[in-house]
Write an enzyme that holds these catalytic residues in place. Structure first.
Site, short mmCIF file in Angstrom:
data_model
loop_
_atom_site.label_atom_id
_atom_site.label_comp_id
_atom_site.label_asym_id
_atom_site.label_seq_id
_atom_site.Cartn_x
_atom_site.Cartn_y
_atom_site.Cartn_z
N HIS A 178 21.13 9.43 36.96
CA HIS A 178 19.74 9.88 36.86
C HIS A 178 19.20 9.46 35.49
O HIS A 178 19.95 9.35 34.52
CB HIS A 178 19.65 11.39 37.04
CG HIS A 178 18.26 11.89 37.19
ND1 HIS A 178 17.44 12.16 36.12
CD2 HIS A 178 17.51 12.16 38.29
CE1 HIS A 178 16.26 12.58 36.55
NE2 HIS A 178 16.28 12.58 37.86
N GLU A 204 13.24 5.14 40.38
CA GLU A 204 12.49 6.16 39.65
C GLU A 204 12.03 5.64 38.30
O GLU A 204 12.79 5.72 37.33
CB GLU A 204 13.36 7.40 39.40
CG GLU A 204 13.61 8.30 40.58
CD GLU A 204 14.12 9.65 40.09
OE1 GLU A 204 13.52 10.66 40.47
OE2 GLU A 204 15.11 9.68 39.34
#
Length: 214
Positions: free
Chosen positions: A85, A133
């Site tokens: 992430h 992302e």
């Protein structure tokens, strides 16, 4: 569509959110999962919600103080894990190791990436899915599918050119059902979001709004 809710370290009730995930998941054709903090995995899994870890480390049993072992995550009831992430970046070799560690315990994997080029590199490591992302859009409420749809289309193409079995999720700024539909229309098979549900006054209503257009 797969909707994966990352609770990060937001000050929410992970069990209450998990119960909302479970209930809404049962009422829709969409698949919904939730990724709580590691210390909450077992409690969340006990609700019956599909439970994901936020991270696993590229380690095996041994002297690894302070790390997250894939086997422990699976034992706590998780069925999958996020890797890399944008708030927990790894080197490419460590992403590879984490994917392999998850594979040992049959955990599904979603590797996060910033852009289509990184999506292609991540897809080559053999995860189940990659999530594109752009970091600058995370938490803004402006979805990448609206701000820069070419990023999503490019990510889908990059993954397909490497491994057609690797799914692509769309993350960053997702907060509405229209965002989910837009991500789907651009070729994404799911979305990764956080604050839109974790910080909502009523997580169940927020989830219902996400899946209603589907």
């Amino acid at each position: 569509m797969f909707i994966l809710v990352n609770l990060k370290t937001y000050p929410c009730d992970p069990v209450a959110v998990a119960e909302a995930v479970r209930d809404v998941d049962e009422s829709t054709d969409a698949r919904i999962g939730v990724a709580p903090q590691a210390t909450h995995l077992e409690r969340v899994a006990e609700t019956g919600a599909e439970t994901w870890a936020q991270h696993v480390d590229p380690i095996e049993y041994g002297s690894n103080t302070g790390h997250t072992l894939a086997e422990s995550v699976a034992d706590a009831g998780a069925v999958g894990t996020l890797i890399n992430h944008s708030e927990h970046r790894l080197k490419l070799a460590d992403i590879d190791g984490a994917v392999r560690a998850a594979s040992r315990t049959d955990l599904e994997t979603v590797v996060c990436a910033n852009n289509p080029a990184q999506v292609g590199a991540a897809a080559a490591l053999g995860p189940d899915a990659v999530a594109v992302e752009p970091p600058e859009l995370i938490g803004t409420g402006t979805p990448v599918s609206q701000a820069d749809p070419e990023v999503v289309e490019g990510a889908v193409g990059a993954a397909a050119s490497v491994d057609i079995d690797v799914s692509v999720l769309c993350g960053a700024g997702i907060s509405t059902g229209d965002d989910v539909v837009s991500a789907r229309d651009l070729g994404s098979e799911g979305v990764l979001l956080a604050s839109g549900v974790a910080k909502a006054d009523d997580p169940r209503t927020a989830l219902e709004d996400l899946v209603d257009p589907l």
